[in-house]
Enzyme design. Structure first.
Site, short mmCIF file in Angstrom:
data_model
loop_
_atom_site.label_atom_id
_atom_site.label_comp_id
_atom_site.label_asym_id
_atom_site.label_seq_id
_atom_site.Cartn_x
_atom_site.Cartn_y
_atom_site.Cartn_z
N HIS A 131 15.01 54.97 -101.10
CA HIS A 131 14.72 53.66 -101.68
C HIS A 131 16.02 52.89 -101.99
CE1 HIS A 131 12.30 50.91 -104.33
NE2 HIS A 131 13.48 50.78 -104.94
N GLU A 132 16.94 53.54 -102.67
CA GLU A 132 18.18 52.85 -103.05
C GLU A 132 19.04 52.54 -101.82
OE1 GLU A 132 18.31 51.51 -105.79
OE2 GLU A 132 16.82 52.67 -106.87
N HIS A 135 17.83 49.44 -100.17
CA HIS A 135 18.32 48.20 -100.78
C HIS A 135 19.67 47.79 -100.20
CE1 HIS A 135 15.22 47.47 -103.65
NE2 HIS A 135 15.48 48.50 -104.45
N HIS A 141 11.81 44.99 -102.73
CA HIS A 141 10.64 45.79 -103.07
C HIS A 141 9.44 45.39 -102.23
CE1 HIS A 141 12.55 47.06 -107.11
NE2 HIS A 141 12.85 47.88 -106.12
N CYS A 142 8.70 46.43 -101.82
CA CYS A 142 7.59 46.26 -100.88
C CYS A 142 6.26 46.35 -101.63
CB CYS A 142 7.68 47.36 -99.83
SG CYS A 142 6.39 47.26 -98.58
N CYS A 147 4.80 52.77 -99.45
CA CYS A 147 6.09 52.57 -98.79
C CYS A 147 7.21 53.04 -99.71
CB CYS A 147 6.28 51.09 -98.45
SG CYS A 147 7.92 50.70 -97.79
N CYS A 166 7.48 51.60 -94.55
CA CYS A 166 6.26 51.14 -93.88
C CYS A 166 6.70 50.35 -92.64
CB CYS A 166 5.44 50.27 -94.83
SG CYS A 166 6.16 48.64 -95.15
#
Ligand code: ZN
Ligand code: ZN
Length: 185
Positions: A131-132, A135, A141-142, A147, A166
């Protein structure tokens, strides 16, 4: 190909298996080349006495400067409890569209994680790491809650998501890579 360095910057001894899981999934999920960086360097002056936590902003600034020249992106993995000015705590933080990201194990090893063994803890660390790093590729953000780029403010939200992008985010990642790295690599 985008080169990613993953660096344990925690105070305790690293969980090498967990770091390897992060490395392998970064390659799979983001299509990068990732390697583990074993260096004794640690961010300094990141502890906020008032908050009794570590500042992600200061860690990210340090990582960006300490980053090896050949690494386009750097992910610091820490065991320090992290904060940003507006939030009580964060699992991690990144420079949006930048080079540096940080993720912490501090809030992922909650009592229920220990009770269920290494599985949930490691899976959570991998998800927050991807996740990070996402970015740093400019991904925001999804809205798809499974996702890996879905926002997660608590462990239930971390557990509800997958460790992959996703389809929509994958398309955005390819566009970002195309823009950011032209035709020379
Ligand atoms: Zn995020
Ligand atoms: Zn997505």
């Amino acid at each position: 190909m985008v080169q990613v360095a993953i660096w344990w910057i925690g105070a305790a001894a690293p969980d090498e298996d967990a770091l390897e899981a992060v490395r392998a999934q970064a390659e799979r999920a983001l299509g990068v080349h990732a390697r583990l960086l074993h260096s004794p360097g640690r961010p300094v002056d990141t502890f906020d006495v008032y908050r009794q936590q570590h500042s992600t902003e200061r860690i990210l600034r340090w990582l960006d400067i300490a980053r090896p020249r050949q690494a386009h992106k750097i992910l610091g993995v820490s065991d320090a409890d992290l904060f940003t000015p507006v939030l009580a705590f964060v699992f991690g933080e990144a420079q949006l569209g930048g080079a540096a990201a940080v993720v912490s194990t501090a809030r992922l090893a909650a009592p229920e994680a220990v009770a269920h063994g290494a599985g949930p803890f490691r899976a959570r660390l991998v998800k927050e790491a991807i996740h990070e790093l996402g970015h740093t590729f400019g991904l925001i953000h999804c809205a798809h809650r499974t996702c890996v780029m879905a926002r997660s403010a608590n462990l239930a939200q971390v557990d509800a998501k997958d460790d992959l992008l996703c389809h929509d985010c994958l398309v955005r990642l390819r566009e970002a890579n195309h823009r950011g790295h032209g035709d020379h690599d």
